[in-house]
Design a protein around this motif. Structure first.
Motif, mmCIF file in Angstrom:
data_model
loop_
_atom_site.group_PDB
_atom_site.id
_atom_site.type_symbol
_atom_site.label_atom_id
_atom_site.label_comp_id
_atom_site.label_asym_id
_atom_site.label_seq_id
_atom_site.Cartn_x
_atom_site.Cartn_y
_atom_site.Cartn_z
ATOM 1 N N ASP A 128 30.624 -0.999 3.473
ATOM 2 C CA ASP A 128 29.294 -1.412 3.891
ATOM 3 C C ASP A 128 28.227 -0.635 3.111
ATOM 4 O O ASP A 128 27.217 -1.183 2.675
ATOM 5 N N GLN A 129 28.456 0.643 2.939
ATOM 6 C CA GLN A 129 27.540 1.490 2.178
ATOM 7 C C GLN A 129 27.457 1.020 0.728
ATOM 8 O O GLN A 129 26.366 0.939 0.145
ATOM 9 N N ALA A 130 28.594 0.703 0.131
ATOM 10 C CA ALA A 130 28.618 0.220 -1.250
ATOM 11 C C ALA A 130 27.876 -1.105 -1.383
ATOM 12 O O ALA A 130 27.153 -1.328 -2.363
ATOM 13 N N LEU A 131 28.039 -1.991 -0.410
ATOM 14 C CA LEU A 131 27.349 -3.281 -0.453
ATOM 15 C C LEU A 131 25.836 -3.095 -0.316
ATOM 16 O O LEU A 131 25.059 -3.808 -0.960
ATOM 17 N N ALA A 132 25.424 -2.154 0.513
ATOM 18 C CA ALA A 132 23.996 -1.893 0.669
ATOM 19 C C ALA A 132 23.393 -1.418 -0.652
ATOM 20 O O ALA A 132 22.288 -1.819 -1.029
ATOM 21 N N ARG A 133 24.117 -0.566 -1.367
ATOM 22 C CA ARG A 133 23.634 -0.106 -2.672
ATOM 23 C C ARG A 133 23.570 -1.267 -3.668
ATOM 24 O O ARG A 133 22.627 -1.369 -4.465
ATOM 25 N N PHE A 134 24.594 -2.114 -3.640
ATOM 26 C CA PHE A 134 24.613 -3.291 -4.514
ATOM 27 C C PHE A 134 23.396 -4.176 -4.248
ATOM 28 O O PHE A 134 22.693 -4.603 -5.181
ATOM 29 N N GLU A 135 23.116 -4.450 -2.974
ATOM 30 C CA GLU A 135 21.978 -5.289 -2.619
ATOM 31 C C GLU A 135 20.657 -4.655 -3.051
ATOM 32 O O GLU A 135 19.738 -5.351 -3.519
ATOM 33 N N ALA A 136 20.563 -3.340 -2.912
ATOM 34 C CA ALA A 136 19.338 -2.648 -3.328
ATOM 35 C C ALA A 136 19.104 -2.815 -4.826
ATOM 36 O O ALA A 136 17.978 -3.058 -5.276
ATOM 37 N N ARG A 137 20.164 -2.707 -5.606
ATOM 38 C CA ARG A 137 20.034 -2.882 -7.056
ATOM 39 C C ARG A 137 19.638 -4.312 -7.399
ATOM 40 O O ARG A 137 18.767 -4.548 -8.242
ATOM 41 N N GLN A 138 20.273 -5.281 -6.737
ATOM 42 C CA GLN A 138 19.961 -6.681 -7.012
ATOM 43 C C GLN A 138 18.506 -7.000 -6.659
ATOM 44 O O GLN A 138 17.801 -7.678 -7.420
ATOM 45 N N GLN A 139 18.043 -6.501 -5.510
ATOM 46 C CA GLN A 139 16.668 -6.752 -5.093
ATOM 47 C C GLN A 139 15.685 -6.069 -6.035
ATOM 48 O O GLN A 139 14.614 -6.596 -6.327
ATOM 49 N N CYS A 140 16.059 -4.910 -6.507
ATOM 50 C CA CYS A 140 15.201 -4.157 -7.421
ATOM 51 C C CYS A 140 14.985 -4.945 -8.713
ATOM 52 O O CYS A 140 13.860 -5.089 -9.191
ATOM 53 N N PHE A 141 16.061 -5.476 -9.279
ATOM 54 C CA PHE A 141 15.947 -6.246 -10.518
ATOM 55 C C PHE A 141 15.162 -7.538 -10.303
ATOM 56 O O PHE A 141 14.349 -7.927 -11.147
ATOM 57 N N SER A 142 15.404 -8.218 -9.183
ATOM 58 C CA SER A 142 14.768 -9.520 -8.971
ATOM 59 C C SER A 142 13.277 -9.388 -8.661
ATOM 60 O O SER A 142 12.498 -10.290 -8.973
ATOM 61 N N ALA A 143 12.866 -8.263 -8.052
ATOM 62 C CA ALA A 143 11.469 -8.101 -7.659
ATOM 63 C C ALA A 143 10.614 -7.428 -8.721
ATOM 64 O O ALA A 143 9.400 -7.578 -8.735
ATOM 65 N N ALA A 144 11.231 -6.682 -9.631
ATOM 66 C CA ALA A 144 10.465 -5.884 -10.584
ATOM 67 C C ALA A 144 9.892 -6.749 -11.706
ATOM 68 O O ALA A 144 10.525 -7.697 -12.167
ATOM 69 N N VAL A 145 8.676 -6.426 -12.128
ATOM 70 C CA VAL A 145 8.060 -7.099 -13.269
ATOM 71 C C VAL A 145 8.056 -6.198 -14.494
ATOM 72 O O VAL A 145 7.875 -6.660 -15.618
ATOM 73 N N GLU A 146 8.226 -4.904 -14.283
ATOM 74 C CA GLU A 146 8.331 -3.955 -15.385
ATOM 75 C C GLU A 146 9.082 -2.731 -14.898
ATOM 76 O O GLU A 146 9.234 -2.522 -13.690
ATOM 77 N N VAL A 147 9.558 -1.920 -15.828
ATOM 78 C CA VAL A 147 10.297 -0.719 -15.465
ATOM 79 C C VAL A 147 9.335 0.353 -14.968
ATOM 80 O O VAL A 147 8.342 0.663 -15.622
ATOM 81 N N THR A 148 9.612 0.896 -13.784
ATOM 82 C CA THR A 148 8.866 2.027 -13.254
ATOM 83 C C THR A 148 9.848 3.136 -12.922
ATOM 84 O O THR A 148 11.057 2.897 -12.798
ATOM 85 N N GLN A 149 9.333 4.340 -12.742
ATOM 86 C CA GLN A 149 10.225 5.444 -12.419
ATOM 87 C C GLN A 149 10.901 5.237 -11.077
ATOM 88 O O GLN A 149 12.081 5.573 -10.900
ATOM 89 N N GLY A 171 16.046 -7.733 12.778
ATOM 90 C CA GLY A 171 14.642 -8.100 12.668
ATOM 91 C C GLY A 171 14.063 -7.937 11.281
ATOM 92 O O GLY A 171 12.901 -8.248 11.046
ATOM 93 N N VAL A 172 14.879 -7.441 10.331
ATOM 94 C CA VAL A 172 14.438 -7.294 8.937
ATOM 95 C C VAL A 172 15.414 -8.064 8.061
ATOM 96 O O VAL A 172 16.578 -7.688 7.946
ATOM 97 N N ASP A 173 14.954 -9.168 7.463
ATOM 98 C CA ASP A 173 15.842 -9.940 6.598
ATOM 99 C C ASP A 173 15.441 -9.760 5.143
ATOM 100 O O ASP A 173 14.289 -9.449 4.816
ATOM 101 N N SER A 174 16.402 -9.943 4.246
ATOM 102 C CA SER A 174 16.205 -9.611 2.834
ATOM 103 C C SER A 174 15.177 -10.513 2.156
ATOM 104 O O SER A 174 14.456 -10.075 1.259
ATOM 105 N N LEU A 175 15.079 -11.787 2.576
ATOM 106 C CA LEU A 175 14.155 -12.703 1.916
ATOM 107 C C LEU A 175 12.699 -12.328 2.183
ATOM 108 O O LEU A 175 11.870 -12.291 1.267
ATOM 109 N N THR A 176 12.379 -12.037 3.450
ATOM 110 C CA THR A 176 11.006 -11.627 3.779
ATOM 111 C C THR A 176 10.691 -10.282 3.154
ATOM 112 O O THR A 176 9.586 -10.063 2.638
ATOM 113 N N LEU A 177 11.666 -9.378 3.171
ATOM 114 C CA LEU A 177 11.458 -8.068 2.545
ATOM 115 C C LEU A 177 11.171 -8.240 1.055
ATOM 116 O O LEU A 177 10.279 -7.570 0.503
ATOM 117 N N LYS A 178 11.892 -9.142 0.402
ATOM 118 C CA LYS A 178 11.667 -9.377 -1.026
ATOM 119 C C LYS A 178 10.257 -9.905 -1.267
ATOM 120 O O LYS A 178 9.597 -9.511 -2.243
#
Length: 241
Positions: A128-149, A171-178
């Protein structure tokens, strides 16, 4: 967001456990299942392979977002398959599953770009922890417009901006968070009240506040007090740079 997954595992029971855990809305019953493990339709298992030959053909055909890959397979070593995937420019994230304890195997896995390394017998809380990290990386790439620190820190784990020990809370879903993350990234210098953010992304004030408070706890945003014309304080949230 739905992520496609291929499972490469020769132990049928383990493969079935992984598939069920990814697909069922409330995880899999068992003593080592986390109390909250909400899949929320985020994963689609597009194939299961029990050997290297089948796995290689399958991965070339479907190119999934994520591969759960056993190291010891009947016709060879999963690390060889990982090497082939990189040579073929297949960019799927790969999490290795193994009962092997040799440090050399872990070292080679890291050199080949494995995103995580799960030691058998598998603990579902660790998966579960590994999947959460995977999702964080995927959301980071999909939401970012440029590289930041902050983006780099999230991807490399030097200062993670989201919790990796639990799934998204109720009460917190990934689509609204994105949507909210995207709004912040498009207005990096703007501080928003809950009402302003709600109007921007099309949710109620109370819903926006719930997401903003989640992001504040995860250190994705910072908050300051703002005083209106009648002196009533209200929080304003701004994305962390």
């Amino acid at each position: 967001m739905t992520y496609s997954v291929v499972i490469v595992e020769d132990e049928v029971e383990v493969a079935q456990l992984l598939a069920q855990y990814l697909l069922l809305p409330n995880g899999v019953a068992g003593n080592n299942t986390p109390k909250q493990s909400l899949r929320q339709g985020q994963y689609q298992v597009v194939g299961i392979a029990g050997n290297l030959a089948t796995a290689k053909a399958l991965l070339q055909a479907v190119n999934p977002d994520l591969v759960l890959l056993d190291i010891h397979l009947p016709d060879g070593n999963g690390l060889d398959l990982l090497s082939d995937l990189r040579r073929l420019n297949i960019k799927s994230e790969v999490m290795l599953l193994t009962a092997a304890k040799e440090v050399e195997i872990l070292e080679k896995a890291m050199q080949l770009g494995a995103s995580d390394f799960l030691v058998k017998p598998l603990m579902l809380s660790r998966l579960d922890q590994a999947l959460a990290r995977f999702e964080a990386r995927q959301q980071c790439f999909s939401a970012a417009v440029e590289v930041t620190q902050s983006m780099v820190d999230t991807l490399f784990g030097s200062k993670e901006r989201v919790s990796t020990t639990t799934r998204l809370p109720k009460g917190v879903d990934s689509l609204t968070l994105k949507k909210i993350i995207t709004a912040f990234n498009e207005h990096k210098e703007t501080a928003f009240t809950a009402q302003q953010m709600g109007d921007l992304v099309g949710v109620s004030r109370s819903t926006a506040r719930r997401y903003l408070e989640y992001m504040l706890e995860a250190e994705q945003v910072r908050a300051d007090q703002s005083y209106g014309s009648i002196g009533r304080p209200e929080r304003c949230y701004k994305i962390c740079q």
